[in-house]
Structures are given as C-alpha cells and as structure tokens.
Design a protein around this motif. Structure first.
Motif, PDB file in Angstrom:
ATOM      1  N   GLY A 173       0.796  -1.219   0.000  1.00 28.26           N
ATOM      2  CA  GLY A 173       0.000   0.000   0.000  1.00 28.26           C
ATOM      3  C   GLY A 173       0.831   1.274   0.000  1.00 28.26           C
ATOM      4  N   TYR A 174       2.066   1.192  -0.492  1.00 28.36           N
ATOM      5  CA  TYR A 174       2.929   2.369  -0.536  1.00 28.36           C
ATOM      6  C   TYR A 174       2.386   3.374  -1.547  1.00 28.36           C
ATOM      7  N   GLU A 175       2.284   4.610  -1.117  1.00 24.99           N
ATOM      8  CA  GLU A 175       1.780   5.676  -1.974  1.00 24.99           C
ATOM      9  C   GLU A 175       2.922   6.559  -2.455  1.00 24.99           C
ATOM     10  N   GLY A 176       2.631   7.403  -3.458  1.00 23.36           N
ATOM     11  CA  GLY A 176       3.614   8.353  -3.955  1.00 23.36           C
ATOM     12  C   GLY A 176       4.686   7.730  -4.825  1.00 23.36           C
ATOM     13  N   LEU A 177       4.390   6.587  -5.420  1.00 18.63           N
ATOM     14  CA  LEU A 177       5.350   5.896  -6.278  1.00 18.63           C
ATOM     15  C   LEU A 177       4.794   5.812  -7.695  1.00 18.63           C
ATOM     16  N   GLU A 178       5.701   5.841  -8.655  1.00 24.37           N
ATOM     17  CA  GLU A 178       5.304   5.723 -10.058  1.00 24.37           C
ATOM     18  C   GLU A 178       6.234   4.712 -10.718  1.00 24.37           C
ATOM     19  N   PHE A 179       5.649   3.865 -11.537  1.00 21.43           N
ATOM     20  CA  PHE A 179       6.404   2.832 -12.235  1.00 21.43           C
ATOM     21  C   PHE A 179       6.236   3.062 -13.736  1.00 21.43           C
ATOM     22  N   ILE A 180       7.283   3.566 -14.393  1.00 20.19           N
ATOM     23  CA  ILE A 180       7.254   3.863 -15.824  1.00 20.19           C
ATOM     24  C   ILE A 180       7.754   2.634 -16.573  1.00 20.19           C
ATOM     25  N   GLU A 181       6.868   2.020 -17.321  1.00 22.12           N
ATOM     26  CA  GLU A 181       7.211   0.801 -18.044  1.00 22.12           C
ATOM     27  C   GLU A 181       8.281   1.072 -19.096  1.00 22.12           C
ATOM     28  N   LEU A 182       9.228   0.152 -19.210  1.00 15.04           N
ATOM     29  CA  LEU A 182      10.274   0.234 -20.228  1.00 15.04           C
ATOM     30  C   LEU A 182       9.849  -0.668 -21.385  1.00 15.04           C
ATOM     31  N   PRO A 183       9.403  -0.079 -22.508  1.00 18.71           N
ATOM     32  CA  PRO A 183       8.772  -0.849 -23.594  1.00 18.71           C
ATOM     33  C   PRO A 183       9.598  -2.004 -24.147  1.00 18.71           C
ATOM     34  N   ASN A 184      10.911  -1.863 -24.187  1.00 20.62           N
ATOM     35  CA  ASN A 184      11.757  -2.908 -24.761  1.00 20.62           C
ATOM     36  C   ASN A 184      12.333  -3.844 -23.692  1.00 20.62           C
ATOM     37  N   SER A 185      11.869  -3.671 -22.455  1.00 23.11           N
ATOM     38  CA  SER A 185      12.337  -4.502 -21.343  1.00 23.11           C
ATOM     39  C   SER A 185      11.129  -4.929 -20.510  1.00 23.11           C
ATOM     40  N   PRO A 186      10.367  -5.900 -20.997  1.00 21.25           N
ATOM     41  CA  PRO A 186       9.154  -6.317 -20.269  1.00 21.25           C
ATOM     42  C   PRO A 186       9.475  -6.730 -18.830  1.00 21.25           C
ATOM     43  N   GLY A 187       8.635  -6.266 -17.898  1.00 21.97           N
ATOM     44  CA  GLY A 187       8.826  -6.605 -16.492  1.00 21.97           C
ATOM     45  C   GLY A 187       9.759  -5.670 -15.753  1.00 21.97           C
ATOM     46  N   PHE A 188      10.277  -4.633 -16.425  1.00 19.01           N
ATOM     47  CA  PHE A 188      11.151  -3.644 -15.802  1.00 19.01           C
ATOM     48  C   PHE A 188      10.522  -2.258 -15.888  1.00 19.01           C
ATOM     49  N   TYR A 189      10.779  -1.465 -14.843  1.00 25.27           N
ATOM     50  CA  TYR A 189      10.184  -0.142 -14.726  1.00 25.27           C
ATOM     51  C   TYR A 189      11.202   0.860 -14.190  1.00 25.27           C
ATOM     52  N   TRP A 190      11.064   2.124 -14.643  1.00 23.95           N
ATOM     53  CA  TRP A 190      11.766   3.225 -13.992  1.00 23.95           C
ATOM     54  C   TRP A 190      10.964   3.523 -12.743  1.00 23.95           C
ATOM     55  N   PHE A 191      11.604   3.446 -11.595  1.00 25.54           N
ATOM     56  CA  PHE A 191      10.990   3.609 -10.282  1.00 25.54           C
ATOM     57  C   PHE A 191      11.138   5.060  -9.854  1.00 25.54           C
ATOM     58  N   LYS A 192      10.021   5.788  -9.851  1.00 26.80           N
ATOM     59  CA  LYS A 192      10.037   7.203  -9.480  1.00 26.80           C
ATOM     60  C   LYS A 192       9.316   7.380  -8.143  1.00 26.80           C
ATOM     61  N   ILE A 193       9.972   8.085  -7.259  1.00 29.02           N
ATOM     62  CA  ILE A 193       9.442   8.335  -5.916  1.00 29.02           C
ATOM     63  C   ILE A 193       9.034   9.803  -5.833  1.00 29.02           C
ATOM     64  N   HIS A 194       7.795  10.046  -5.418  1.00 31.07           N
ATOM     65  CA  HIS A 194       7.288  11.413  -5.330  1.00 31.07           C
ATOM     66  C   HIS A 194       7.158  11.912  -3.888  1.00 31.07           C
ATOM     67  N   ASN A 195       7.452  11.074  -2.911  1.00 33.26           N
ATOM     68  CA  ASN A 195       7.425  11.474  -1.500  1.00 33.26           C
ATOM     69  C   ASN A 195       8.752  12.147  -1.172  1.00 33.26           C
ATOM     70  N   ILE A 196       8.693  13.402  -0.726  1.00 28.16           N
ATOM     71  CA  ILE A 196       9.898  14.218  -0.557  1.00 28.16           C
ATOM     72  C   ILE A 196      10.266  14.382   0.918  1.00 28.16           C
ATOM     73  N   ILE A 197      11.572  14.245   1.193  1.00 30.72           N
ATOM     74  CA  ILE A 197      12.150  14.563   2.503  1.00 30.72           C
ATOM     75  C   ILE A 197      13.214  15.635   2.261  1.00 30.72           C
ATOM     76  N   GLU A 198      13.223  16.666   3.092  1.00 35.30           N
ATOM     77  CA  GLU A 198      14.177  17.757   2.916  1.00 35.30           C
ATOM     78  C   GLU A 198      15.579  17.370   3.381  1.00 35.30           C
ATOM     79  N   PHE A 199      16.539  17.619   2.506  1.00 35.53           N
ATOM     80  CA  PHE A 199      17.945  17.403   2.811  1.00 35.53           C
ATOM     81  C   PHE A 199      18.495  18.684   3.433  1.00 35.53           C
ATOM     82  N   ASP A 200      19.359  18.551   4.433  1.00 36.21           N
ATOM     83  CA  ASP A 200      19.951  19.707   5.094  1.00 36.21           C
ATOM     84  C   ASP A 200      21.315  20.005   4.466  1.00 36.21           C
ATOM     85  N   ALA A 201      21.284  20.772   3.365  1.00 36.15           N
ATOM     86  CA  ALA A 201      22.502  21.077   2.620  1.00 36.15           C
ATOM     87  C   ALA A 201      23.473  21.920   3.440  1.00 36.15           C
ATOM     88  N   GLU A 202      22.962  22.761   4.312  1.00 35.98           N
ATOM     89  CA  GLU A 202      23.817  23.614   5.140  1.00 35.98           C
ATOM     90  C   GLU A 202      24.590  22.783   6.166  1.00 35.98           C
TER      91      GLU A 202
END
Length: 185
Positions: free
Chosen positions: A71-100
């Motif tokens: 039930g994980y939310e905020g995820l996207e799986f972009i299908e790779l047309p020439n590679s069945p069963g593989f996806y580009w895994f995109k995460i939309h849940n953001i955590i702020e990095f402390d660059a300073e």
C-alpha cells in the motif's frame, strides 16, 4: 538516533541517455526534471533493483507488486517498452535534505537553464527532519551529481528495510542515516 537508510543500488550496465537527444539545458537538470526514457533500452539484469549509469532506478515487476501489496503511496512505475517486467521507479514522497549541515556545494548555476551543473555532497545524508522515517519510499528534495545524471537520494525507514530484506530483493544495500553524526558533535 537512527532515522532510516539511503538505498545503495548497483548498476545494470545500461545508460538511459545514450541514445536520447539531450538539449543544452539538460546538463543543468536532474533525472526527474528531464523525465524521459529511452524506449529502446534493454535491461538484462536479474536484480530486483538496479540503476542505470545515469542514475535512474530500475525495478522489476516483483518490486512493483511488493509496493502495491504494501500500500505504498507516492510511487510511479514507468514501463520500459523494450524490457518487459522492468520499470523506472520514481518516488514522489519528498524529505528535505539539510545542505547547510553537510556543506553541500552547488556549482555553476545557469540562470537561463535555471539549474546547477553539479551538486556535490550527499553522504552521509543529513536530513532536516530528526525523527524516524515511516514505512515507505522517499527521496530528497535535492538531486546530487553532475550534469544530466543528477538524482535524489532514495530513502526508506527501518520498517521498510526489514520488509525488503525479508522479501529477498537483490541489487540493494543500505547506508544508515542518523539525526547527528560524530563529526557534527
């Protein structure tokens, strides 16, 4: 205090951008902003998690099913047309990095392209939030690296790590994230 883990993902010996036409401004962007895949790419790894040389995380159908079942939310799986069963895994849940806190360096800003050539200084991960990361997948608000291969850190909480390990997924390791490091004391 342990907050969570950065996913360390092994390469799959592929380059997503090798055949793509990137414009002059793309070198100031990151993988999420470029937001394109090579529809002809052929992924040949047997690992559940892998990464292209240009830092796009690729996952299998098994990982997609795992995330759906959990039930994980905020995820996207972009299908790779020439590679069945593989996806580009995109995460939309953001955590702020402390660059300073880390002293992250932002190098060669281009006003026309609205981005940096390089953003250096990602590890160890310093987060602005100082509490344990909940179950799920997250990414930093900053993408690190050079040119068009800049990508965010992918982060999970302790519970997610245990579930991934129990599922036997291959191709990943875990770097610990703390609320404070020895060098900060």
């Amino acid at each position: 205090m342990l907050l969570g883990f950065v996913l360390v993902i092994y390469d799959n010996k592929c380059n997503m951008y090798k055949k793509l036409e990137l414009n002059e401004c793309d070198k100031y962007k990151d993988t999420y902003t470029i937001n394109r895949i090579d529809p002809t790419i052929k992924i040949k790894t047997k690992r559940a998690f892998s990464s292209t040389y240009d830092n796009l995380t690729i996952v299998t159908e098994q990982v997609k099913s795992f995330c759906t079942n959990e039930g994980y939310e905020g995820l996207e799986f972009i299908e790779l047309p020439n590679s069945p069963g593989f996806y580009w895994f995109k995460i939309h849940n953001i955590i702020e990095f402390d660059a300073e806190a880390y002293g992250t360096r932002f190098i060669n800003y281009n006003k026309q392209c609205e981005g940096y050539e390089e953003i250096i200084g990602a590890t160890p991960a310093c987060l602005k939030v100082k509490e344990e990361i909940r179950d799920g997948f997250f990414r930093t608000d900053i993408s690190f690296g050079s040119f068009a291969t800049k990508a965010p850190l992918e982060i999970i909480g302790p519970m997610t790590k245990e579930k991934l390990k129990a599922s036997g997924f291959t191709g990943i390791d875990y770097n610990e994230i703390y609320d404070k490091y020895d060098w900060q004391k």
